[in-house]
Design an enzyme around this catalytic site. Structure first.
Site, PDB file in Angstrom:
ATOM      1  N   LYS A  45       0.719  -1.373   0.048  1.00 24.22           N
ATOM      2  CA  LYS A  45       0.548  -0.226   0.200  1.00 24.22           C
ATOM      3  C   LYS A  45       1.186   1.049  -0.558  1.00 24.22           C
ATOM      4  O   LYS A  45       1.921   1.426   0.955  1.00 24.22           O
ATOM      5  CB  LYS A  45      -1.200   0.357   1.332  1.00 24.22           C
ATOM      6  N   GLU A  87       7.104  -6.390   1.235  1.00 25.33           N
ATOM      7  CA  GLU A  87       6.002  -6.991   2.305  1.00 25.33           C
ATOM      8  C   GLU A  87       5.133  -7.806   1.595  1.00 25.33           C
ATOM      9  O   GLU A  87       4.955  -8.364   2.509  1.00 25.33           O
ATOM     10  CB  GLU A  87       5.593  -5.306   1.673  1.00 25.33           C
ATOM     11  N   LYS A  92      -2.456  -0.999  -3.683  1.00 27.69           N
ATOM     12  CA  LYS A  92      -3.054  -0.283  -4.004  1.00 27.69           C
ATOM     13  C   LYS A  92      -2.207   0.914  -3.973  1.00 27.69           C
ATOM     14  O   LYS A  92      -1.332   0.860  -3.132  1.00 27.69           O
ATOM     15  CB  LYS A  92      -3.225  -0.400  -2.536  1.00 27.69           C
ATOM     16  N   SER A 112     -10.149   5.350  -4.825  1.00 24.82           N
ATOM     17  CA  SER A 112     -10.901   6.610  -5.142  1.00 24.82           C
ATOM     18  C   SER A 112     -10.618   7.779  -5.744  1.00 24.82           C
ATOM     19  O   SER A 112     -11.603   8.107  -6.917  1.00 24.82           O
ATOM     20  CB  SER A 112     -11.522   7.402  -3.415  1.00 24.82           C
TER      21      SER A 112
END
Ligand code: PBG
Length: 331
Positions: free
Chosen positions: A203, A241, A256, A282
């Site tokens: 992320k 990660e 993301k 978004s």
């Protein structure tokens, strides 16, 4: 003489593009509604549905209307929803205690969904930002440092309370170190062996989250999230990660945002045999909506092309605010 020597042009790739029927036969990637996960916003109250200004077509729903909407999207073939709560300011505090209230908004919402539409897969977010006065995903000390291990302790409580409410997946989106392992261990110890983990493994600290923070009123009150979310310039770090989250017990790994990180999706897909998810966030949604509203792009075609590119890059699952629209398009 023509400059192209057609007598030796044995390969003509255009032959297979001649008609739509032929193109369908050789198409490599097919987007289906089964690929989609629908992120939805829930708020307190009754009979309320409030559009998010920077995300036209997305709403904060009170629980009663959320349930109606979920029943509808399940009928359309959407298999899973990812829930995000809008927490009133007076329930926020420095340490996010409301996040593990057994009667909290998320917990009550999960119970209600599981009663009304038991088959839909419910994914709950594990991170403190909707619940903290400062808007960070973790606990903060007096110098403004985000504390890792004490945060993980709270995240574990949060995940357990969501499991007790009946969630199918917990989805840690906080980027603290070691949280996947701590949550997996706690879930197993408490007997929730079938509650899965969708890990926000790679992320990034992204400017594409702006509209989401408007939706939840969760923008950080000071500083930024760069000490826990990843630097946009890195890809090896994403693989590290992912590797850690898999070793710690993740069932699905996520990248993301999606669109500006398709190379990461592709590399992660190559690095693991677990399902890979991508989050069409978004800001990616808002850009398409804004351009379409101005008549600058063909909205439906751009949505399908964008989501297909994510699948082509290697995403098995896509979290997208377009899920309902796409389900209707693919009917
Ligand atoms: C926070 C969280 C964020 C999103 C999902 N979970 C925002 C952030 O990290 O600040 C963003 C989703 C989106 O932009 O669509 N834990």
């Amino acid at each position: 003489m023509s400059p192209v020597d057609s007598s030796h042009l044995f390969q003509r790739p255009r032959r297979l593009r001649r008609t739509e029927t032929l193109r369908k036969m050789v198409r490599e990637t097919i987007l289906t509604v089964d690929d989609l996960i629908y992120p939805m916003f829930v708020m307190e109250g009754e009979k309320q549905k409030v559009e998010i200004p920077s995300m036209p077509g997305c709403y904060r729903y009170s629980l009663d209307l959320l349930i109606k909407e979920i029943a509808e999207v399940f009928e359309l073939g959407i298999n899973a929803v990812a829930l995000f709560p809008v927490i009133p300011e007076d329930q926020k505090d420095d340490t996010g205690t409301e996040s593990y209230n057994p009667k909290g908004l998320v917990q009550e919402t999960v119970k209600a969904i599981k009663k009304a539409v038991p088959e839909i897969i419910v994914i709950t977010d594990v991170a403190l930002d909707p619940f903290t006065t400062h808007g960070h995903d973790g606990l903060v000390d007096e110098n403004g440092t985000i504390l890792n291990d004490p945060t993980v302790e709270v995240l574990v409580k949060m995940a357990l309370s969501q499991a007790a409410a009946g969630t199918d997946f917990v989805a840690p989106s906080d980027m603290m170190d070691g949280r996947i392992g701590a949550i997996r261990k706690a879930l197993d110890t408490e007997g929730y062996i079938n509650v899965s983990i969708l890990a926000y493994s790679a992320k990034y600290a992204s400017a594409y989250y702006g509209p989401f923070r408007d939706a939840l009123d969760s923008a950080p009150k000071f500083g930024d999230k760069k000490t826990y979310q990843m630097d946009a310039a890195n890809s090896k770090e994403a693989l590290k990660e992912v590797e850690l989250d898999i070793a710690e017990g993740a069932d699905i790994v996520m990248v993301k945002p999606a669109l500006a990180y398709l190379d990461i999706v592709c590399q992660v897909k190559a690095a693991t045999n677990l399902p890979v998810a991508a989050y069409n966030v978004s800001g990616e949604y808002a850009m398409i909506k804004a351009a379409a509203k101005n008549g600058w792009i063909d909205e439906k075609k751009v949505i399908l092309e964008t989501l297909t590119s994510m699948k082509r890059a290697g995403a098995d699952l896509i979290l997208t605010y377009f899920a309902k629209e796409v389900a209707l398009m693919l009917l």
